[in-house]
Design a protein around this motif. Structure first.
Motif, mmCIF file in Angstrom:
data_model
loop_
_atom_site.group_PDB
_atom_site.id
_atom_site.type_symbol
_atom_site.label_atom_id
_atom_site.label_comp_id
_atom_site.label_asym_id
_atom_site.label_seq_id
_atom_site.Cartn_x
_atom_site.Cartn_y
_atom_site.Cartn_z
ATOM 1 N N VAL A 9 -5.050 -53.381 -38.375
ATOM 2 C CA VAL A 9 -5.237 -52.022 -38.893
ATOM 3 C C VAL A 9 -6.717 -51.676 -38.957
ATOM 4 O O VAL A 9 -7.131 -50.559 -38.604
ATOM 5 C CB VAL A 9 -4.571 -51.881 -40.274
ATOM 6 N N ASP A 10 -7.557 -52.623 -39.401
ATOM 7 C CA ASP A 10 -9.006 -52.388 -39.451
ATOM 8 C C ASP A 10 -9.552 -52.076 -38.067
ATOM 9 O O ASP A 10 -10.380 -51.166 -37.892
ATOM 10 C CB ASP A 10 -9.723 -53.604 -40.033
ATOM 11 N N ILE A 11 -9.104 -52.846 -37.078
ATOM 12 C CA ILE A 11 -9.584 -52.625 -35.707
ATOM 13 C C ILE A 11 -9.101 -51.276 -35.178
ATOM 14 O O ILE A 11 -9.856 -50.537 -34.533
ATOM 15 C CB ILE A 11 -9.120 -53.777 -34.795
ATOM 16 N N ALA A 12 -7.844 -50.940 -35.467
ATOM 17 C CA ALA A 12 -7.310 -49.653 -35.019
ATOM 18 C C ALA A 12 -8.048 -48.497 -35.686
ATOM 19 O O ALA A 12 -8.327 -47.471 -35.048
ATOM 20 C CB ALA A 12 -5.815 -49.572 -35.313
ATOM 21 N N GLN A 13 -8.374 -48.642 -36.969
ATOM 22 C CA GLN A 13 -9.134 -47.597 -37.659
ATOM 23 C C GLN A 13 -10.505 -47.400 -37.023
ATOM 24 O O GLN A 13 -10.959 -46.260 -36.834
ATOM 25 C CB GLN A 13 -9.315 -47.958 -39.133
ATOM 26 N N ALA A 14 -11.165 -48.498 -36.676
ATOM 27 C CA ALA A 14 -12.485 -48.391 -36.053
ATOM 28 C C ALA A 14 -12.394 -47.746 -34.680
ATOM 29 O O ALA A 14 -13.301 -47.012 -34.264
ATOM 30 C CB ALA A 14 -13.123 -49.779 -35.944
ATOM 31 N N ALA A 15 -11.298 -48.013 -33.973
ATOM 32 C CA ALA A 15 -11.128 -47.396 -32.652
ATOM 33 C C ALA A 15 -10.899 -45.890 -32.773
ATOM 34 O O ALA A 15 -11.323 -45.116 -31.917
ATOM 35 C CB ALA A 15 -9.963 -48.052 -31.917
ATOM 36 N N ILE A 16 -10.219 -45.456 -33.849
ATOM 37 C CA ILE A 16 -9.937 -44.040 -34.026
ATOM 38 C C ILE A 16 -11.131 -43.308 -34.596
ATOM 39 O O ILE A 16 -11.464 -42.194 -34.164
ATOM 40 C CB ILE A 16 -8.709 -43.866 -34.952
ATOM 41 N N ASP A 17 -11.799 -43.925 -35.587
ATOM 42 C CA ASP A 17 -12.900 -43.262 -36.297
ATOM 43 C C ASP A 17 -14.209 -43.992 -36.025
ATOM 44 O O ASP A 17 -14.450 -45.073 -36.580
ATOM 45 C CB ASP A 17 -12.608 -43.248 -37.800
ATOM 46 N N PRO A 18 -15.083 -43.478 -35.159
ATOM 47 C CA PRO A 18 -16.346 -44.172 -34.842
ATOM 48 C C PRO A 18 -17.253 -44.353 -36.051
ATOM 49 O O PRO A 18 -18.130 -45.225 -36.028
ATOM 50 C CB PRO A 18 -16.994 -43.248 -33.803
ATOM 51 N N ARG A 19 -17.084 -43.554 -37.119
ATOM 52 C CA ARG A 19 -17.941 -43.694 -38.286
ATOM 53 C C ARG A 19 -17.782 -45.047 -38.950
ATOM 54 O O ARG A 19 -18.721 -45.561 -39.588
ATOM 55 C CB ARG A 19 -17.611 -42.586 -39.292
ATOM 56 N N ILE A 20 -16.617 -45.658 -38.827
ATOM 57 C CA ILE A 20 -16.384 -46.974 -39.430
ATOM 58 C C ILE A 20 -17.236 -48.024 -38.740
ATOM 59 O O ILE A 20 -17.848 -48.889 -39.394
ATOM 60 C CB ILE A 20 -14.888 -47.338 -39.361
#
Length: 317
Positions: free
Chosen positions: A303-314
């Motif tokens: 989930v962390d990796i998917a969030q970073a892929a969706i939101d570049p700010r992460i």
């Protein structure tokens, strides 16, 4: 992105070791002798000592943990005290059934949750919002084991449409994608999906309402952007937080629900965990808790990796 993934993987290593330590210690601090399930009532002290040595229970806890962790890294979680079968085979069979149930429940719960949340967010403070929010509150508030029994009474006992217990015909615990098996999945999947549906609905509603009230949405509409385009921007901005919530809920469902799987006699990890607790089957209890905890940890990593892929700010953070 690769550097971010590498950092997240490094962070997971101490978490995995800590999870293994907690899983090992939790079952050792509980009262009672784990060998009571296999020892006869008139067992001699010599027989008890031999069995305790065979299972390694006569060694100091640090030594037991080191040996257990080393075997676990090689895929050996020991043998069940009650059945004598390898723990890993027992756990993976049960986890496979739980994954099937969790995926079905996630499809139902997340689809309904996202749909109701978006509708409620777009029509805030209207009767549509109140109706969708009522469904969400009811889903979170109603005890799921009670709902499962109600569904069994209605659809199995009264209407005789769906089977009440089990995972397949004739008491089979193996799974196949046909109607003969799928009908056993319907009631437990609906019951399991109720709480995630309510949580996702309330989360998506709050996110949608907050995003629609921001200035950039008004600017997009003022520039003449069609409502479909505005909707895409809402989805894009709400996706990271919603994904995190859905990942946690999927982790809880993969963890297995002892109550739901017990109500429906679904041969999953929750049902296996319940049996291991009552039988004081220490190796099976340790193995089940460890595998479920690792599922949860690695799901959070994905989930962390998917969030970073969706939101570049992460990634930049």
């Amino acid at each position: 992105m690769l550097a971010y993934i590498a950092r997240r993987i490094v962070y997971v290593i101490p978490i995995v070791i800590s999870v293994a330590l907690v899983c090992f210690l939790l079952v050792h601090i509980t009262p009672g002798d784990p060998l009571v399930a296999v020892l006869p009532a008139d067992a001699s002290q010599e027989l008890a000592a031999q069995l305790r040595a065979a299972y390694g229970f006569d060694r100091p806890l640090p030594v037991q943990f080191g040996l257990w962790l080393l075997r676990a890294l090689h895929g050996d979680l020991g043998n069940s005290i009650a059945t004598g079968r390898p723990v890993l085979a027992e756990v993976m069979r049960a986890v496979g059934n739980t994954v099937t149930l969790a995926i079905a429940a996630a499809i139902i719960g997340f689809t309904m949750g996202i749909l109701l949340g978006l509708i409620a967010g777009y029509f805030r403070e209207t009767w549509i919002d109140k109706l969708a929010t009522s469904f969400a509150i009811a889903g979170v508030s109603v005890p799921h084991y009670w709902l499962g029994m109600v569904l069994v009474i209605i659809f199995s006992v009264e209407l005789n449409w769906l089977p009440a217990v089990g995972a397949g015909p004739n008491g089979s615990s193996s799974w196949a994608w046909d109607w003969a098996h799928l009908k056993y999945l319907v009631l437990p999947a609906i019951t399991t999906s109720v709480i995630p549906m309510g949580i996702v609905t309330r989360t998506v509603r709050a996110l949608t309402g907050d995003i629609l009230s921001q200035d950039f949405v008004e600017a997009l509409r003022a520039k003449g952007l069609h409502e479909t385009g505005v909707f895409r921007h809402v989805i894009k901005n709400a996706a990271p937080t919603a994904l995190a919530v859905m990942g946690l809920q999927l982790g809880y469902m993969l963890g297995g629900s002892i109550l739901i799987e017990t109500v429906f006699s679904w041969p999953g990890s929750g049902f296996l965990l319940n049996s291991a607790i009552f039988q004081r089957d220490l190796p099976l209890l340790q193995g089940t808790i460890l595998v479920l905890a690792l599922f949860f940890v690695f799901l959070n990593l994905l989930v962390d990796i998917a969030q970073a892929a969706i939101d570049p700010r992460i990634k930049r953070g």
